[in-house]
Write a protein that holds these residues in place. Structure first.
Motif, PDB file in Angstrom:
ATOM      1  N   PRO A  12       0.825  -1.210   0.000  1.00 23.22           N
ATOM      2  CA  PRO A  12       0.000   0.000   0.000  1.00 23.22           C
ATOM      3  C   PRO A  12       0.856   1.256   0.000  1.00 23.22           C
ATOM      4  N   VAL A  13       0.527   2.158  -0.911  1.00 24.31           N
ATOM      5  CA  VAL A  13       1.267   3.409  -0.981  1.00 24.31           C
ATOM      6  C   VAL A  13       1.025   4.236   0.272  1.00 24.31           C
ATOM      7  N   GLN A  14      -0.201   4.171   0.813  1.00 21.00           N
ATOM      8  CA  GLN A  14      -0.522   4.946   2.008  1.00 21.00           C
ATOM      9  C   GLN A  14       0.368   4.545   3.182  1.00 21.00           C
ATOM     10  N   ALA A  15       0.651   3.238   3.300  1.00 21.50           N
ATOM     11  CA  ALA A  15       1.506   2.763   4.392  1.00 21.50           C
ATOM     12  C   ALA A  15       2.920   3.305   4.247  1.00 21.50           C
ATOM     13  N   MET A  16       3.394   3.380   3.001  1.00 17.29           N
ATOM     14  CA  MET A  16       4.731   3.921   2.765  1.00 17.29           C
ATOM     15  C   MET A  16       4.788   5.406   3.121  1.00 17.29           C
ATOM     16  N   GLU A  17       3.729   6.131   2.788  1.00 20.00           N
ATOM     17  CA  GLU A  17       3.695   7.551   3.127  1.00 20.00           C
ATOM     18  C   GLU A  17       3.717   7.755   4.637  1.00 20.00           C
ATOM     19  N   ILE A  18       2.949   6.938   5.363  1.00 19.97           N
ATOM     20  CA  ILE A  18       2.897   7.064   6.825  1.00 19.97           C
ATOM     21  C   ILE A  18       4.262   6.763   7.438  1.00 19.97           C
ATOM     22  N   ASP A  63       6.395  14.503  -0.766  1.00 20.00           N
ATOM     23  CA  ASP A  63       5.513  15.406  -1.507  1.00 20.00           C
ATOM     24  C   ASP A  63       5.236  14.881  -2.911  1.00 20.00           C
ATOM     25  N   THR A  64       6.243  14.260  -3.530  1.00 22.63           N
ATOM     26  CA  THR A  64       6.029  13.686  -4.856  1.00 22.63           C
ATOM     27  C   THR A  64       5.002  12.571  -4.801  1.00 22.63           C
ATOM     28  N   LEU A  65       5.044  11.767  -3.757  1.00 24.34           N
ATOM     29  CA  LEU A  65       4.049  10.700  -3.585  1.00 24.34           C
ATOM     30  C   LEU A  65       2.656  11.280  -3.348  1.00 24.34           C
ATOM     31  N   ARG A  66       2.579  12.268  -2.474  1.00 18.84           N
ATOM     32  CA  ARG A  66       1.282  12.828  -2.099  1.00 18.84           C
ATOM     33  C   ARG A  66       0.559  13.460  -3.282  1.00 18.84           C
ATOM     34  N   TYR A  67       1.313  14.099  -4.166  1.00 21.24           N
ATOM     35  CA  TYR A  67       0.691  14.883  -5.215  1.00 21.24           C
ATOM     36  C   TYR A  67       0.872  14.260  -6.597  1.00 21.24           C
ATOM     37  N   PRO A 323      -3.353  20.730  -1.201  1.00 17.44           N
ATOM     38  CA  PRO A 323      -2.554  19.819  -2.039  1.00 17.44           C
ATOM     39  C   PRO A 323      -2.350  20.304  -3.464  1.00 17.44           C
ATOM     40  N   LYS A 324      -3.384  20.877  -4.081  1.00 20.81           N
ATOM     41  CA  LYS A 324      -3.233  21.351  -5.460  1.00 20.81           C
ATOM     42  C   LYS A 324      -2.250  22.519  -5.525  1.00 20.81           C
ATOM     43  N   LEU A 325      -2.331  23.441  -4.564  1.00 21.84           N
ATOM     44  CA  LEU A 325      -1.403  24.565  -4.544  1.00 21.84           C
ATOM     45  C   LEU A 325       0.026  24.083  -4.311  1.00 21.84           C
ATOM     46  N   THR A 326       0.186  23.079  -3.458  1.00 21.54           N
ATOM     47  CA  THR A 326       1.519  22.549  -3.194  1.00 21.54           C
ATOM     48  C   THR A 326       2.106  21.919  -4.446  1.00 21.54           C
TER      49      THR A 326
END
Length: 477
Positions: A12-18, A63-67, A323-326
């Motif tokens: 899961p990508v979410q787990a990696m982000e956390i 940030d690259t993952l999030r957006y 998120p969009k502005l970032t």
């Protein structure tokens, strides 16, 4: 191999982000604590510098993952192919490209994120023993509660260099084996790379001011015979009192050998043992003048530059709430080619309006000007900041007008009256006739850091037909 790829594709990508967010929080606590203390151990400084670099890379990856969803939406846009030239200063930095949908590419992306996680974990383990000794070092000053306030008062990403300069000034013993009574520290770095700001920060340190009886600043290019006479008087006076003198010599362009010989001879005959000279230049030719190892300033890596740009752009606003502005800010930062002055200028333009539509216009505006300038001159517009080149920059929302920038000067805010017109007014359409066709001054940026440099551009607003007629006239002549 297929099983290996499948394993990481299903993670899961979410787990990696956390996981990445948690490890970054631990790293930031250590870095923030270290930056608030006067650390003299060079090994610890290098270790903390490596942790800081890994932290910036981690935030960039996070940030690259999030957006990444926003990037996938714009995958067909031309800007994806235009990044290669815009990031020339960042060619050695790692980059993640998260727009592909193939399983093998996604597995590779996950492996890169795991690599960042492993690096951060190992760095924190390595530095854990040093952390226990952090409290033994004195605090520099009370830290502001917010990082954007800290950046208004302190240099970003130069803690190791500052400590090296302080160590040279306060702890390096005079070389008794030489006839010289002074030591020389060369500092080399690119134009607008922070050399003067670094020296000004160090010279404002209370310990440095207590250590030297007087600190004298000279700028090559404006160094006159009268300055030499003033320096002679000061050196002689301080010598009589057996007090130490610090001379800061900023070289503009190439150093005149005759001038350096005069300065060297004067310091040898007049200064007290323990006096020091700091000489700064963008040319590495001054390294031969040093009595100690040269300090070389480099452009910030891509990851550190993005961290800096994000903080000064959003200020006290939490980027994750927008998120969009970032994402748009991240795309804009890639176009600025690592330019610190450009980052401060564009950040203030963006702060004028926190709307997605406005930031999209700014992104297109920056991209259009960069692409146009590079296609015509094979150079980035930020190269204008060396003050030797001219350029035409398109105004936002005014397709029939260009801004002709014929020069850029650097001054201190206390030396002369500053222009009322800012670059934000100029680029965003706030400046209207009677300035059309007339030369006028524009305040590009006023630094809040010592020595409080102000960057002033000489500009002229020209209509496109005027430009075309001028070009035809010059061709006929």
């Amino acid at each position: 191999m297929s099983l290996f790829i499948s394993k990481y594709s299903k993670q899961p990508v979410q787990a990696m982000e956390i996981s990445l967010e948690r490890i970054l929080l631990r790293a930031q606590v250590i870095v923030d604590e270290a930056e608030g203390r006067h650390i003299t151990n060079q090994g610890m400084l290098r270790q903390l510098g490596m942790l800081r670099d890994a932290m910036y890379q981690g935030f960039y990856v996070l940030d690259t993952l999030r957006y990444r969803d926003f990037e996938e939406e714009d995958a067909g846009d031309h800007k994806v192919e235009s990044h290669s030239w815009a990031l020339s200063k960042f060619s050695s930095a790692k980059r993640l490209c998260l727009s592909s949908s193939s399983s093998s590419t996604k597995a590779s992306q996950h492996l890169e994120v795991e690599d960042v996680l492993d690096r951060l974990r190992n760095m924190i383990i390595d530095v854990s023993e040093s952390v226990m000794f952090l409290t033994t070092y004195p605090r520099l000053h009370s830290q502001p509660y917010s990082m954007h306030l800290l950046m208004e008062n302190c240099m970003f990403g130069r803690q190791m260099e500052m400590e090296l300069v302080l160590n040279f000034l306060l702890h390096t013993p005079p070389c008794s084996s030489r006839l010289d009574k002074f030591d020389v520290l060369p500092i080399v770095g690119p134009v607008r790379g922070g050399k003067s700001t670094l020296v000004a920060h160090v010279c404002n340190d209370e310990r440095v001011r207590d250590h030297f009886s007087q600190i004298v600043f000279f700028r090559h290019g404006t160094f006159r015979d009268e300055d030499m006479a003033i320096l002679t008087d000061r050196c002689t006076m301080r010598h009589a009192q057996t007090r130490k003198l610090l001379i800061v010599f900023e070289v503009v362009g190439e150093l005149n050998d005759n001038l350096w010989e005069r300065l060297h001879s004067l310091c040898t005959s007049c200064t007290t043992s323990g006096s020091k000279i700091i000489i700064t230049s963008r040319s590495d030719k001054i390294t031969k003048l040093g009595t100690t190892q040269t300090i070389t300033l480099k452009h910030l890596p891509l990851e550190a530059y993005w961290y800096f740009f994000k903080v000064i752009t959003f200020g006290s606003t939490v980027p994750a709430m927008h998120p969009k502005l970032t994402y748009l800010a991240m795309e804009i930062s890639k176009m600025l080619n690592g330019c610190l002055v450009g980052a401060n200028i564009i950040a203030r333009v963006l702060q004028a309006n926190f709307s997605i539509q406005y930031w999209c216009k700014i992104l297109e505006f920056v991209r259009g000007n960069v692409e146009k300038y590079v296609s015509m001159f094979v150079e980035h517009p930020c190269d204008l900041l060396d003050g030797t080149k001219h350029a035409y920059i398109r105004r936002l929302g005014r397709t029939g007008e260009d801004v002709y920038i014929s020069g850029l000067s650097q001054t201190c805010s206390s030396q002369e009256e500053l222009p009322e017109i800012t670059v934000q007014n100029l680029l965003c359409g706030g400046v209207k006739p009677p300035y059309l066709g007339r030369t006028f001054k524009v305040l590009a940026w006023k630094s809040m850091l010592p020595p409080y440099h102000c960057y002033i551009q000489t500009c002229e607003i020209q209509r496109l037909q005027t430009r075309v007629s001028k070009k035809r006239g010059s061709l006929n002549n």
